[in-house]
Enzyme design. Structure first.
Site, PDB file in Angstrom:
ATOM      1  CB  THR A  16      -0.980   0.040   1.194  1.00  0.00           C
ATOM      2  OG1 THR A  16      -0.242   0.127   2.407  1.00  0.00           O
ATOM      3  CG2 THR A  16      -1.896  -1.169   1.204  1.00  0.00           C
ATOM      4  CG  ASN A 109      12.890   1.155   6.228  1.00  0.00           C
ATOM      5  OD1 ASN A 109      12.063   0.596   5.492  1.00  0.00           O
ATOM      6  ND2 ASN A 109      13.047   0.821   7.497  1.00  0.00           N
ATOM      7  CB  SER A 138      10.283   7.265  11.626  1.00  0.00           C
ATOM      8  OG  SER A 138       9.757   7.429  12.922  1.00  0.00           O
TER       9      SER A 138
HETATM   10  C1  GAR Z   1       4.362  -0.441   6.621  1.00  0.00           C
HETATM   11  O1  GAR Z   1       3.499  -0.177   7.694  1.00  0.00           O
HETATM   12  C2  GAR Z   1       5.779  -0.148   7.011  1.00  0.00           C
HETATM   13  O2  GAR Z   1       5.910   0.881   7.945  1.00  0.00           O
HETATM   14  C3  GAR Z   1       6.242  -1.451   7.582  1.00  0.00           C
HETATM   15  O3  GAR Z   1       5.643  -2.427   6.768  1.00  0.00           O
HETATM   16  C4  GAR Z   1       4.377  -1.941   6.313  1.00  0.00           C
HETATM   17  C5  GAR Z   1       4.254  -2.242   4.830  1.00  0.00           C
HETATM   18  O4  GAR Z   1       2.932  -2.050   4.413  1.00  0.00           O
HETATM   19  N1  GAR Z   1       7.653  -1.567   7.569  1.00  0.00           N
HETATM   20  C6  GAR Z   1       8.357  -2.228   8.501  1.00  0.00           C
HETATM   21  O5  GAR Z   1       7.856  -2.812   9.423  1.00  0.00           O
HETATM   22  C7  GAR Z   1       9.862  -2.186   8.290  1.00  0.00           C
HETATM   23  N2  GAR Z   1      10.538  -2.722   9.423  1.00  0.00           N
HETATM   24  P1  GAR Z   1       2.519  -1.991   2.899  1.00  0.00           P
HETATM   25  O6  GAR Z   1       3.053  -3.264   2.234  1.00  0.00           O
HETATM   26  O7  GAR Z   1       1.019  -1.948   2.919  1.00  0.00           O
HETATM   27  O8  GAR Z   1       3.131  -0.779   2.310  1.00  0.00           O
END
Ligand code: GAR
Length: 321
Positions: A16, A109, A138
């Site tokens: 997303t 990131n 963050s």
């Molecule tokens: C996001 O919430 C991001 O902050 C997290 O993974 C999710 C990905 O969601 N990242 C981490 O935990 C990194 N350590 P998405 O696939 O819906 O973008």
């Protein structure tokens, strides 16, 4: 906007945040375009979206190989796609130190906590458990130490009295979708932002001994020596006299050296208008891959060429040790 950065997005899951980055990149005047979406998971939903939207994709499973091998495969795909930056969007692999070092300052990131709180996993459960009033997310620069690089931007999301990690995670997502495209755009365009470039030059110039700032012909300059008798060793130029360059002007040793450098590396140097035969060269700053250490060395050399003997002697003496 003349320059559009090329970014590669790494994902492992739903994607997303990738979608948010992608549609932001399709708006007028976007600061970046996505040239590749790469994943370690072949059926990551975000890959299908990328394909549907006509973006190149790449998958390479991390299973049964070393971290370095996995990173090398991903890196080769980024290089082939012409990526300047790597943007991690839910890429659930730790990157090898060597890979991070090769791409220093070029990997971003998004991490779902208000860093420096809650590095690693289970960030929402930990924030609720600690009784925090807010969770959030963050955007940070990736360095070899996990979730520890410079934080570029954050968004805060209130925690409800009866919150669960799942409910909180679901509310943080849309906040991330606002945050990430903006933070990425700001970061990839800052190398073309005159204010950012000026601040960098200023910091380096004023770190040299006995220096001060003074305007000269309407642009900032830096002098060494006293306010009364100091001499300029650098001038900051923002697209002066019809030039496209944002640059710092420093002194070379001679006109020959100046002309040789401009001929050999026209992407890095130019001969500024109106600086006569005095050997001032323009070091171009609004271009990819500026080496700030090298800019610092130029400033130091230029400083040394005009600094009073009492200052250079001290440095020479210090250099002996
Ligand atoms: C996001 O919430 C991001 O902050 C997290 O993974 C999710 C990905 O969601 N990242 C981490 O935990 C990194 N350590 P998405 O696939 O819906 O973008």
């Amino acid at each position: 906007m003349t320059h559009k950065a090329k970014i590669a997005v790494f994902i492992s899951g739903t994607g997303t945040n990738l979608a948010a980055l992608l549609y932001a990149s399709r708006l007028d005047d976007a600061a970046y375009e996505i040239v590749l979406v790469a994943s370690n998971v072949s059926d990551a939903a975000g890959l299908a979206l990328a394909q549907l939207e006509g973006i190149a994709t790449f998958t390479h499973s991390h299973k049964g190989i070393s971290r370095e091998e996995q990173d090398a495969a991903m890196e080769a795909a980024v290089v082939e796609a012409g990526g300047d930056f790597i943007v991690l969007a839910g890429y659930m692999r730790i990157l090898s130190d060597s890979f991070v070092e090769r791409w220093e300052g070029q990997i971003l990131n998004i991490h779902p906590s208000l860093l420096p709180k809650y590095k690693g996993l289970d960030t929402f459960a930990r924030a609720i458990e600690a009784g925090d009033s807010h969770a959030g997310s963050s955007v940070h620069i990736v360095t070899p130490e996990l979730d520890a690089g410079e934080v570029l931007a954050q968004v805060r999301v209130a925690i409800a009295p009866d919150d669960t990690p799942e409910a909180l995670a679901a509310r943080v997502k849309p906040a991330e979708h606002q945050l990430y495209p903006r933070a990425v755009a700001d970061y990839v365009s800052r190398g073309y932002d005159p204010e950012y470039l000026y601040a960098k030059v200023r910091e380096l110039a004023l770190a040299l001994p006995e220096t001060h700032e003074r305007d000269s012909h309407g642009s900032p300059g830096f002098r060494v020596g006293t306010e009364k008798s100091g001499k300029f060793f650098a001038h900051f130029n923002d697209q002066h006299h019809g030039s496209q360059h944002i640059a710092v002007l420093v002194k070379t040793g001679s006109m020959d050296e100046l002309l040789d450098l401009v001929e050999a590396q026209p992407e890095a140097y130019f001969k500024p208008a109106y600086y006569g035969a005095s050997g001032w060269i323009g070091v171009i700053l609004n271009r990819p891959g500026v080496d700030w250490e090298h800019v610092g060395e130029w400033l130091h050399r230029s400083w040394r060429s005009v600094a009073p003997a009492r200052l250079t002697k001290l440095l020479d003496a210090a250099d002996q040790f």
